[in-house]
Motif scaffolding. Structure first.
Motif, PDB file in Angstrom:
ATOM      1  N   ASP A   1      13.414 -38.602 -18.857  1.00  0.00           N
ATOM      2  CA  ASP A   1      14.265 -37.406 -18.830  1.00  0.00           C
ATOM      3  C   ASP A   1      13.610 -36.279 -18.034  1.00  0.00           C
ATOM      4  O   ASP A   1      14.292 -35.535 -17.322  1.00  0.00           O
ATOM      5  CB  ASP A   1      14.551 -36.925 -20.256  1.00  0.00           C
ATOM      6  CG  ASP A   1      15.527 -37.823 -20.995  1.00  0.00           C
ATOM      7  OD1 ASP A   1      16.172 -38.666 -20.338  1.00  0.00           O
ATOM      8  OD2 ASP A   1      15.639 -37.686 -22.224  1.00  0.00           O
ATOM      9  N   ALA A   2      12.283 -36.137 -18.171  1.00  0.00           N
ATOM     10  CA  ALA A   2      11.578 -35.075 -17.445  1.00  0.00           C
ATOM     11  C   ALA A   2      11.710 -35.267 -15.939  1.00  0.00           C
ATOM     12  O   ALA A   2      11.915 -34.300 -15.190  1.00  0.00           O
ATOM     13  CB  ALA A   2      10.112 -35.044 -17.849  1.00  0.00           C
TER      14      ALA A   2
ATOM     15  N   ALA B   1       6.885 -29.988 -26.102  1.00  0.00           N
ATOM     16  CA  ALA B   1       7.244 -28.596 -26.383  1.00  0.00           C
ATOM     17  C   ALA B   1       6.144 -27.847 -27.129  1.00  0.00           C
ATOM     18  O   ALA B   1       5.964 -26.641 -26.922  1.00  0.00           O
ATOM     19  CB  ALA B   1       8.548 -28.541 -27.177  1.00  0.00           C
TER      20      ALA B   1
ATOM     21  N   ALA C   1       7.207 -33.864 -21.122  1.00  0.00           N
ATOM     22  CA  ALA C   1       7.149 -32.450 -21.492  1.00  0.00           C
ATOM     23  C   ALA C   1       7.068 -32.353 -23.008  1.00  0.00           C
ATOM     24  O   ALA C   1       8.029 -32.690 -23.706  1.00  0.00           O
ATOM     25  CB  ALA C   1       8.370 -31.708 -20.960  1.00  0.00           C
TER      26      ALA C   1
ATOM     27  N   ALA D   1      11.920 -31.231 -15.173  1.00  0.00           N
ATOM     28  CA  ALA D   1      11.036 -30.518 -16.097  1.00  0.00           C
ATOM     29  C   ALA D   1       9.588 -30.804 -15.744  1.00  0.00           C
ATOM     30  O   ALA D   1       9.257 -31.894 -15.251  1.00  0.00           O
ATOM     31  CB  ALA D   1      11.328 -30.943 -17.534  1.00  0.00           C
ATOM     32  N   LYS D   2       8.713 -29.853 -16.005  1.00  0.00           N
ATOM     33  CA  LYS D   2       7.304 -30.007 -15.677  1.00  0.00           C
ATOM     34  C   LYS D   2       6.577 -30.665 -16.846  1.00  0.00           C
ATOM     35  O   LYS D   2       6.457 -30.060 -17.915  1.00  0.00           O
ATOM     36  CB  LYS D   2       6.671 -28.658 -15.352  1.00  0.00           C
ATOM     37  CG  LYS D   2       5.212 -28.760 -14.931  1.00  0.00           C
ATOM     38  CD  LYS D   2       4.662 -27.429 -14.488  1.00  0.00           C
ATOM     39  CE  LYS D   2       3.181 -27.510 -14.170  1.00  0.00           C
ATOM     40  NZ  LYS D   2       2.877 -28.530 -13.147  1.00  0.00           N
ATOM     41  N   PRO D   3       6.063 -31.882 -16.687  1.00  0.00           N
ATOM     42  CA  PRO D   3       5.321 -32.525 -17.770  1.00  0.00           C
ATOM     43  C   PRO D   3       4.007 -31.794 -18.041  1.00  0.00           C
ATOM     44  O   PRO D   3       3.400 -31.220 -17.131  1.00  0.00           O
ATOM     45  CB  PRO D   3       5.063 -33.934 -17.240  1.00  0.00           C
ATOM     46  CG  PRO D   3       6.010 -34.127 -16.103  1.00  0.00           C
ATOM     47  CD  PRO D   3       6.207 -32.764 -15.524  1.00  0.00           C
ATOM     48  N   ASN D   4       3.574 -31.817 -19.288  1.00  0.00           N
ATOM     49  CA  ASN D   4       2.292 -31.220 -19.642  1.00  0.00           C
ATOM     50  C   ASN D   4       1.416 -32.157 -20.462  1.00  0.00           C
ATOM     51  O   ASN D   4       0.345 -31.777 -20.918  1.00  0.00           O
ATOM     52  CB  ASN D   4       2.507 -29.910 -20.417  1.00  0.00           C
ATOM     53  CG  ASN D   4       3.309 -30.107 -21.701  1.00  0.00           C
ATOM     54  OD1 ASN D   4       3.837 -31.182 -21.954  1.00  0.00           O
ATOM     55  ND2 ASN D   4       3.383 -29.068 -22.505  1.00  0.00           N
TER      56      ASN D   4
ATOM     57  N   SER E   1      15.393 -34.403 -14.931  1.00  0.00           N
ATOM     58  CA  SER E   1      15.779 -33.005 -15.055  1.00  0.00           C
ATOM     59  C   SER E   1      14.920 -32.062 -14.229  1.00  0.00           C
ATOM     60  O   SER E   1      15.242 -30.878 -14.077  1.00  0.00           O
ATOM     61  CB  SER E   1      15.709 -32.568 -16.520  1.00  0.00           C
ATOM     62  OG  SER E   1      14.356 -32.570 -16.978  1.00  0.00           O
TER      63      SER E   1
END
Length: 259
Positions: A105-106, A83, A81, A111-114, A109
């Motif tokens: 970590d993504a 920011a 991810a 979190a959506k990777p981009n 957690s």
């Protein structure tokens, strides 16, 4: 040296988990031994081959007429991810370590990777100079697109920098060939595929270890505190005799590929 297309296949670790040991076997003669002392490598490298990330790890498989298989190249990458993908300068100074840690970590957690970060490409010695590295880089681009990731970046480790230990990393990166291409062959390969140099990652990989361990890794002894050139290193080791430890902070260069 061209490589016949029909002799080779690119397959993921997800497709062929039995080939995972080949990643370490192929990389061992290429990477300096002390790189394995990087805490982020120790803590996270094996996570690349777990279910959530194995589809981003690839091998080039050569099949002989007899049917025997041989892994002749590998690539590793990780989604993370980012920011501020619109701001290249926001890529972390901790480079390789930061990309691997952020990717793990993504996953943990949710979190959506981009973005996708390259981590490593290794080609068997007998096939260096072929197009396998280029094919694996193009495969990373395809993988990023397939997984809906909007950026492909790479903390690139210049392969010829160890031959020029007295030249600063920044000065080395400024060198070009007669036609204006980057002097370093690995940086140049990325550049030829459209990648642009973004910034130096001054602490891309960090290794702190007892001086006795550094002696085991390098064969060097460290009789006084100070800076020492390491075989295969991109920056000096800083030895502290009082603490009995050595600190190595390796710079890489962030490059961004077009998708």
């Amino acid at each position: 040296m061209a490589v016949a297309e029909d002799q080779f296949a690119i397959v993921s670790a997800e497709q062929r988990p039995d080939l995972v040991p080949a990643f370490a076997a192929l990389a061992a003669p290429v990477w300096p031994a002390f790189i394995d002392g990087d805490t982020v490598v120790i803590d996270h490298w094996d996570r690349l081959f777990e279910a959530a990330l194995s589809r981003f790890q690839f091998v080039v498989l050569r099949t002989a007429p007899s049917g025997a298989e041989q892994v002749v190249a590998t690539s590793n990458s990780i989604p993370f991810a980012w920011a501020q993908p619109e701001d290249d300068s926001s890529l972390p100074d901790a480079g390789w370590d930061a990309a691997l840690a952020a990717g793990v970590d993504a996953i943990a957690s949710g979190a959506k990777p981009n973005a996708l970060s390259a981590l490593s490409i290794v080609v068997a010695p007998e096939l260096r100079g072929s197009d396998l590295a280029e094919r694996l880089l193009r495969n990373m681009k395809a993988c990023a697109n397939l997984n809906g990731l909007g950026a492909l970046v790479a903390p690139v480790r210049p392969t010829r920098k160890p031959a020029y230990p007295l030249t600063s990393f920044e000065d080395y990166l400024s060198w070009t060939t007669h036609d204006g291409a980057p002097f370093d062959p690995w940086v140049r390969k990325h550049w030829q595929l459209g990648a642009r140099i973004v910034k130096v990652a001054p602490r891309s990989m960090t290794v702190v270890a007892p001086l006795s361990q550094w002696t085991e890794w390098t064969g060097l002894r460290f009789p006084v505190s100070g800076r020492y050139h390491l075989p295969g290193g991109l920056a000096p080791l800083v030895a502290d005799r009082l603490a009995g430890t050595g600190l190595y902070e390796e710079p890489n260069v962030w490059m961004r590929h077009p998708l």
